[in-house]
Structure formats: structure tokens, C-alpha cells
Design an enzyme around this catalytic site. Structure first.
Site, PDB file in Angstrom:
ATOM      1  CG  ASP A  26      55.231  16.515 -35.217  1.00 16.83           C
ATOM      2  OD1 ASP A  26      54.312  15.939 -35.832  1.00 16.83           O
ATOM      3  OD2 ASP A  26      55.909  17.434 -35.721  1.00 16.83           O
ATOM      4  CG  HIS A  43      49.129   8.025 -37.267  1.00 22.24           C
ATOM      5  ND1 HIS A  43      49.838   9.123 -36.815  1.00 22.24           N
ATOM      6  CD2 HIS A  43      48.609   8.387 -38.474  1.00 22.24           C
ATOM      7  CE1 HIS A  43      49.755  10.097 -37.718  1.00 22.24           C
ATOM      8  NE2 HIS A  43      49.018   9.680 -38.731  1.00 22.24           N
ATOM      9  CG  LEU A 137      49.853   9.932 -15.295  1.00 23.60           C
ATOM     10  CD1 LEU A 137      50.812  11.086 -15.060  1.00 23.60           C
ATOM     11  CD2 LEU A 137      50.403   9.020 -16.392  1.00 23.60           C
TER      12      LEU A 137
HETATM   13  C1  IPE Z   1      51.041  18.982 -33.956  1.00 26.47           C
HETATM   14  O1  IPE Z   1      51.605  18.274 -34.985  1.00 26.47           O
HETATM   15  C2  IPE Z   1      49.745  18.329 -33.567  1.00 26.47           C
HETATM   16  C3  IPE Z   1      49.870  17.045 -32.900  1.00 26.47           C
HETATM   17  C4  IPE Z   1      50.989  16.483 -32.514  1.00 26.47           C
HETATM   18  C5  IPE Z   1      48.627  16.388 -32.608  1.00 26.47           C
HETATM   19  P1  IPE Z   1      51.409  18.706 -36.500  1.00 26.47           P
HETATM   20  O2  IPE Z   1      52.194  17.768 -37.319  1.00 26.47           O
HETATM   21  O3  IPE Z   1      49.962  18.810 -36.816  1.00 26.47           O
HETATM   22  O4  IPE Z   1      52.030  20.165 -36.500  1.00 26.47           O
HETATM   23  P2  IPE Z   1      52.646  21.007 -37.693  1.00 26.47           P
HETATM   24  O5  IPE Z   1      51.658  20.964 -38.830  1.00 26.47           O
HETATM   25  O6  IPE Z   1      53.936  20.368 -38.072  1.00 26.47           O
HETATM   26  O7  IPE Z   1      52.848  22.376 -37.133  1.00 26.47           O
HETATM   27  C1  IPE Z   2      51.957  13.413 -35.112  1.00 26.13           C
HETATM   28  O1  IPE Z   2      52.652  12.888 -36.187  1.00 26.13           O
HETATM   29  C2  IPE Z   2      50.587  12.802 -34.962  1.00 26.13           C
HETATM   30  C3  IPE Z   2      49.501  13.669 -35.394  1.00 26.13           C
HETATM   31  C4  IPE Z   2      49.620  14.921 -35.721  1.00 26.13           C
HETATM   32  C5  IPE Z   2      48.182  13.089 -35.415  1.00 26.13           C
HETATM   33  P1  IPE Z   2      52.460  13.440 -37.650  1.00 26.13           P
HETATM   34  O2  IPE Z   2      51.371  12.668 -38.333  1.00 26.13           O
HETATM   35  O3  IPE Z   2      52.278  14.912 -37.666  1.00 26.13           O
HETATM   36  O4  IPE Z   2      53.846  13.040 -38.285  1.00 26.13           O
HETATM   37  P2  IPE Z   2      54.783  13.957 -39.196  1.00 26.13           P
HETATM   38  O5  IPE Z   2      55.028  15.237 -38.465  1.00 26.13           O
HETATM   39  O6  IPE Z   2      54.062  14.166 -40.497  1.00 26.13           O
HETATM   40  O7  IPE Z   2      56.028  13.153 -39.349  1.00 26.13           O
HETATM   41 MG    MG Z   3      53.600  16.462 -37.685  1.00 26.27          MG
END
Ligand code: IPE
Ligand code: IPE
Ligand code: MG
Length: 260
Positions: A26, A43, A137
Site C-alpha cells: 500500500d 503504481h 519461490l
Molecule cells: C489494499 O489497499 C489493497 C491492495 C493493496 C491491493 P487499499 O488502498 O485498497 O486499502 P484501503 O482502501 O486503504 O483499506
Molecule cells: C496500493 O497503493 C496499490 C493498490 C491498491 C492497487 P494505493 O493505490 O492504494 O496507494 P494509496 O494507499 O492511495 O497511497
Molecule cells: Mg491504498
């Protein structure tokens, strides 16, 4: 069918390297925002971290690395972000496949992957096929995954087994449920890491993390280094997993395991 009727006590292992590490990757969006960039730049950078951490996991002798790459709920993000992510996943998989093979990494995936765009899904399936012989892995991507989706699926499939008289209601136990989850071929995660600073699970592996050690770090996923990953492994190595037992029981179990 063989169904175990009693649940054995969880094995308390004295091994300090986790067999299965799961990561909630995240913070990509915030990483990009902090730099005045579009979220998709986060990303793109996040893919480099995936490569880095996959390498670090192999080097550490970890058996399974499960990465939460896209949740069921993430489908509700702006269409442009979803499209960019799906495109990126397809491209990255194609580009990384030769290196995965070279590094003996086997790719698998879990989730409601039928929802994935065909182009990305074809590339994922191609990589899964090309790396199926790899014995190092296992890299498992959770894509279009959510634990509640998975549990509802398992209930539906178990109900079908019962309706078709292949399974008796009285024989359903914890092992049965585990067998019907998408993770049936993997041990439960020993260590769950979440980057990005939030301390929540966001619908990830709810059943499987019952006894996982959890490690939260404020570092955004694109900034997460091999060194920080090893710090998480060190933290894991320093913990005592008790599985509901007392510390004394755990210690005597370890003595038993190591005595000749
Ligand atoms: C969790 O991250 C999902 C992934 C890392 C794929 P999110 O950004 O979607 O989670 P929330 O919305 O902060 O809970
Ligand atoms: C995690 O990063 C990747 C996915 C959920 C696809 P985020 O896109 O949720 O990034 P933040 O949490 O908004 O910074
Ligand atoms: Mg996120």
C-alpha cells in the site's frame, strides 16, 4: 474422501525464516502525490518494488510470497486508474517472465480473476504456464481478490459438495474450509506485512492470517527496500508464536523438536 475429524494443535516451529510471507502493498498513490505525480506513476514505481522484494524473498529462502496487488473493492476506483493498473500488470508480467524463470520463481494467482481484462489475464496465464516448472519461490499475486469473496465462494462450493452427497455436513471442519479456499495449496502466512502506514487488513486473507505475525511499516510501497524487508523478517524472527499455548509449553515443544 478423507476428512480429518479432529483439529491437531498447530505445530510450533522453531524455524526463524517464515515459510510464507504475505504483503499488503500500500501507498503507491500517496507516494506519487507527494511528488506531484499522477497516481499511476506510483503504481509504475511499485512494480520495481515487486521485483526487488521478490528477489529479497528468494534470497532469504522464503517459500511463498503472496502480494495483494488488486482488491475486489479496487474495481470501484476511477476507471482511468483501473485501466492503467490492468495495463501495467499485463506489461510487467510479460517483461518479468524471463527473469522469473531465470530465478526459478513460480507464479500463481488467487482471486476472482475472470473479472480481469482478457489481455492481462492471458499474460498472467502465460507466465503461470511458463514458470510452472520452477521450484524456488512461489510468487502468488492476489488480483481481484477479497477474503469475503473467497469465503462466500468456499461456502457455495462446499454446499454443492453436500448437495451432491460427496461431503457429509458432520464432516465439515476447519480443514474442509481451508481446502476450499483459493490458498489451499499453500501454508497459512507466517508473516503479514502492510506498507503505507495504515494498520488494517482491507479484506485480505481473513481466514488464513488467524495466527500470522503482523508487521506494519509507514514506508510507502515504492520506497520499500530489501533492507526494510529484512528488518520485517528480523522482527518476525524475534517473536514468540504461542498459538494459544503458554510460553513454557512453546519452549518445551522447541526443546523436544531439537533434542535427538
Ligand atoms: C489494499 O489497499 C489493497 C491492495 C493493496 C491491493 P487499499 O488502498 O485498497 O486499502 P484501503 O482502501 O486503504 O483499506
Ligand atoms: C496500493 O497503493 C496499490 C493498490 C491498491 C492497487 P494505493 O493505490 O492504494 O496507494 P494509496 O494507499 O492511495 O497511497
Ligand atoms: Mg491504498
Amino acid at each position: 474422501m478423507t476428512v480429518q475429524s479432529t483439529i491437531p494443535a498447530p505445530h510450533v516451529s522453531d524455524t526463524k525464516v517464515p515459510v510464507h510471507v504475505a504483503i499488503i502493498m500500500d501507498g503507491n498513490g500517496r507516494w506519487a502525490k507527494a511528488r506531484g505525480l499522477d497516481r499511476s506513476a506510483g503504481h509504475v514505481e511499485g512494480v520495481n518494488t515487486v521485483r526487488r522484494i521478490t528477489e529479497a524473498a528468494s534470497e532469504a529462502g522464503i517459500g511463498y510470497l503472496t502480494l495483494y496487488a488488486f482488491s475486489t473493492e479496487n474495481w470501484n476506483r476511477p476507471q482511468s486508474e483501473v485501466d492503467a493498473l490492468m495495463h501495467l500488470i499485463g506489461m510487467a508480467i510479460e517483461r518479468e517472465t524471463p527473469d522469473l524463470i531465470r530465478n526459478n520463481v513460480r507464479l500463481t494467482m488467487i482471486g476472482d480473476t475472470d473479472r480481469m481484462p482478457p489481455e492481462a489475464l492471458d499474460r498472467l496465464n502465460g507466465c503461470i504456464e511458463s514458470t510452472s516448472h520452477c521450484s524456488g519461490l512461489t510468487l502468488c499475486l492476489a488480483l481481484s481478490y477479497s477474503a469475503r469473496w473467497e469465503l462466500a465462494e468456499a461456502v457455495r462450493r462446499i454446499s454443492n459438495e453436500v448437495a451432491d452427497r460427496r461431503l457429509a455436513v458432520g464432516d465439515i471442519d476447519e480443514h474442509t474450509v481451508s481446502r476450499f479456499l483459493t490458498t489451499a495449496s499453500m501454508p497459512d502466512p507466517d508473516l503479514l506485512i502492510r506498507t503505507g502506514g495504515d494498520q488494517r487488513i482491507s479484506n485480505f486473507l481473513l481466514w488464513q492470517i488467524a495466527y500470522s505475525e503482523i508487521y506494519f511499516t509507514p514506508t510507502y510501497w515504492p520506497d520499500f527496500t530489501k533492507e526494510q524487508f529484512r528488518e520485517a523478517l528480523d522482527s518476525y524472527a524475534g517473536r514468540e508464536r504461542r498459538f494459544g499455548l503458554t510460553s513454557e509449553q512453546v519452549l518445551s515443544d522447541c526443546d523436544g523438536a531439537t533434542s535427538p
